[in-house]
Design a protein around this motif. Sequence first.
Motif, PDB file in Angstrom:
ATOM      1  N   PHE A 156       0.852  -1.188   0.000  1.00 55.53           N
ATOM      2  CA  PHE A 156       0.000   0.000   0.000  1.00 55.53           C
ATOM      3  C   PHE A 156       0.889   1.239   0.000  1.00 55.53           C
ATOM      4  O   PHE A 156       2.078   1.161   0.277  1.00 55.53           O
ATOM      5  N   TYR A 157       0.274   2.386  -0.278  1.00 56.00           N
ATOM      6  CA  TYR A 157       0.999   3.655  -0.289  1.00 56.00           C
ATOM      7  C   TYR A 157       0.336   4.626   0.675  1.00 56.00           C
ATOM      8  O   TYR A 157      -0.887   4.630   0.828  1.00 56.00           O
ATOM      9  N   SER A 158       1.168   5.446   1.305  1.00 60.67           N
ATOM     10  CA  SER A 158       0.671   6.373   2.307  1.00 60.67           C
ATOM     11  C   SER A 158       1.464   7.679   2.230  1.00 60.67           C
ATOM     12  O   SER A 158       2.651   7.673   1.913  1.00 60.67           O
ATOM     13  N   THR A 159       0.790   8.786   2.530  1.00 60.28           N
ATOM     14  CA  THR A 159       1.464  10.073   2.643  1.00 60.28           C
ATOM     15  C   THR A 159       1.897  10.240   4.094  1.00 60.28           C
ATOM     16  O   THR A 159       1.097  10.093   5.012  1.00 60.28           O
ATOM     17  N   LEU A 160       3.174  10.516   4.300  1.00 59.39           N
ATOM     18  CA  LEU A 160       3.710  10.716   5.643  1.00 59.39           C
ATOM     19  C   LEU A 160       4.017  12.193   5.845  1.00 59.39           C
ATOM     20  O   LEU A 160       4.397  12.897   4.912  1.00 59.39           O
ATOM     21  N   PHE A 161       3.851  12.639   7.074  1.00 60.35           N
ATOM     22  CA  PHE A 161       4.035  14.055   7.384  1.00 60.35           C
ATOM     23  C   PHE A 161       5.495  14.365   7.680  1.00 60.35           C
ATOM     24  O   PHE A 161       6.196  13.601   8.348  1.00 60.35           O
ATOM     25  N   ILE A 162       5.939  15.511   7.208  1.00 65.35           N
ATOM     26  CA  ILE A 162       7.321  15.957   7.340  1.00 65.35           C
ATOM     27  C   ILE A 162       7.494  16.609   8.710  1.00 65.35           C
ATOM     28  O   ILE A 162       6.668  17.408   9.143  1.00 65.35           O
ATOM     29  N   THR A 163       8.594  16.257   9.383  1.00 64.81           N
ATOM     30  CA  THR A 163       8.843  16.785  10.730  1.00 64.81           C
ATOM     31  C   THR A 163       9.885  17.901  10.742  1.00 64.81           C
ATOM     32  O   THR A 163       9.864  18.758  11.630  1.00 64.81           O
ATOM     33  N   ASP A 164      10.808  17.891   9.768  1.00 57.48           N
ATOM     34  CA  ASP A 164      11.884  18.887   9.766  1.00 57.48           C
ATOM     35  C   ASP A 164      12.509  18.940   8.376  1.00 57.48           C
ATOM     36  O   ASP A 164      12.443  17.965   7.618  1.00 57.48           O
ATOM     37  N   VAL A 165      13.118  20.082   8.064  1.00 57.11           N
ATOM     38  CA  VAL A 165      13.741  20.285   6.756  1.00 57.11           C
ATOM     39  C   VAL A 165      15.023  21.074   6.936  1.00 57.11           C
ATOM     40  O   VAL A 165      15.074  22.014   7.721  1.00 57.11           O
ATOM     41  N   GLU A 166      16.067  20.673   6.209  1.00 56.79           N
ATOM     42  CA  GLU A 166      17.287  21.477   6.093  1.00 56.79           C
ATOM     43  C   GLU A 166      17.383  21.898   4.639  1.00 56.79           C
ATOM     44  O   GLU A 166      17.473  21.050   3.750  1.00 56.79           O
ATOM     45  N   ILE A 167      17.359  23.217   4.414  1.00 55.92           N
ATOM     46  CA  ILE A 167      17.303  23.724   3.050  1.00 55.92           C
ATOM     47  C   ILE A 167      18.361  24.805   2.873  1.00 55.92           C
ATOM     48  O   ILE A 167      18.494  25.695   3.720  1.00 55.92           O
ATOM     49  N   PRO A 168      19.157  24.723   1.814  1.00 55.36           N
ATOM     50  CA  PRO A 168      20.163  25.764   1.594  1.00 55.36           C
ATOM     51  C   PRO A 168      19.493  27.079   1.201  1.00 55.36           C
ATOM     52  O   PRO A 168      18.462  27.084   0.547  1.00 55.36           O
ATOM     53  N   ASP A 169      20.061  28.180   1.646  1.00 57.57           N
ATOM     54  CA  ASP A 169      19.541  29.493   1.282  1.00 57.57           C
ATOM     55  C   ASP A 169      20.741  30.413   1.126  1.00 57.57           C
ATOM     56  O   ASP A 169      21.482  30.611   2.088  1.00 57.57           O
ATOM     57  N   PRO A 170      20.989  30.939  -0.017  1.00 55.30           N
ATOM     58  CA  PRO A 170      20.175  30.904  -1.225  1.00 55.30           C
ATOM     59  C   PRO A 170      20.472  29.656  -2.066  1.00 55.30           C
ATOM     60  O   PRO A 170      21.469  28.968  -1.859  1.00 55.30           O
ATOM     61  N   PHE A 171      19.580  29.410  -3.039  1.00 51.80           N
ATOM     62  CA  PHE A 171      19.820  28.397  -4.056  1.00 51.80           C
ATOM     63  C   PHE A 171      20.701  29.023  -5.128  1.00 51.80           C
ATOM     64  O   PHE A 171      20.693  30.227  -5.335  1.00 51.80           O
ATOM     65  N   VAL A 172      21.422  28.165  -5.834  1.00 51.75           N
ATOM     66  CA  VAL A 172      22.230  28.629  -6.960  1.00 51.75           C
ATOM     67  C   VAL A 172      21.504  28.254  -8.241  1.00 51.75           C
ATOM     68  O   VAL A 172      21.158  27.083  -8.454  1.00 51.75           O
ATOM     69  N   PHE A 173      21.255  29.259  -9.059  1.00 46.64           N
ATOM     70  CA  PHE A 173      20.532  29.072 -10.318  1.00 46.64           C
ATOM     71  C   PHE A 173      21.223  28.025 -11.197  1.00 46.64           C
ATOM     72  O   PHE A 173      22.433  28.062 -11.388  1.00 46.64           O
TER      73      PHE A 173
END
Length: 138
Positions: free
Chosen positions: A30-47
């Motif tokens: 089966f497939y399920s959507t799981l909830f995200i608890t945390d994110v590490e995201i670079p800022d800024p992105f490089v084009f």
Amino acid sequence: MKIKFIALLAFIALGISSCDIGDDDQPRVFYSTLFITDVEIPDPFVFGEVNEIIVRYNNPSDCYRFDQFAVNYDLNIREVAVISSYIDSENCVEGDIPTEQVLRFRPTSNGTIVFKFLTGIDENGVKEFLEIEVEVQE
């Protein structure tokens, strides 16, 4: 010759009609959507470059496996959710298992991108998000 041909067709038809693709002894997936608890995201992105976003979530048991990210696009907004597959089995060890995956994103324009990471659904059925704005630089 005609009898051999008819016999061959009958044999093939019998073989096809006797195939059973549903094996009750095999576990179901089966497939399920799981909830995200945390994110590490670079800022800024490089084009034009691949930017890596670390996405953390909890698997409800050891029978869950990462399948894919579901990403919906609307202009400069990206709505992100984790899709997981799981096996219907009685041998699963229950309990939240912290997990992380890398979402690779290559911006194709400059400006601001708004990421909305699915973190839950409230009591009224409304999706809840962690929103992060990221600038894209050349």
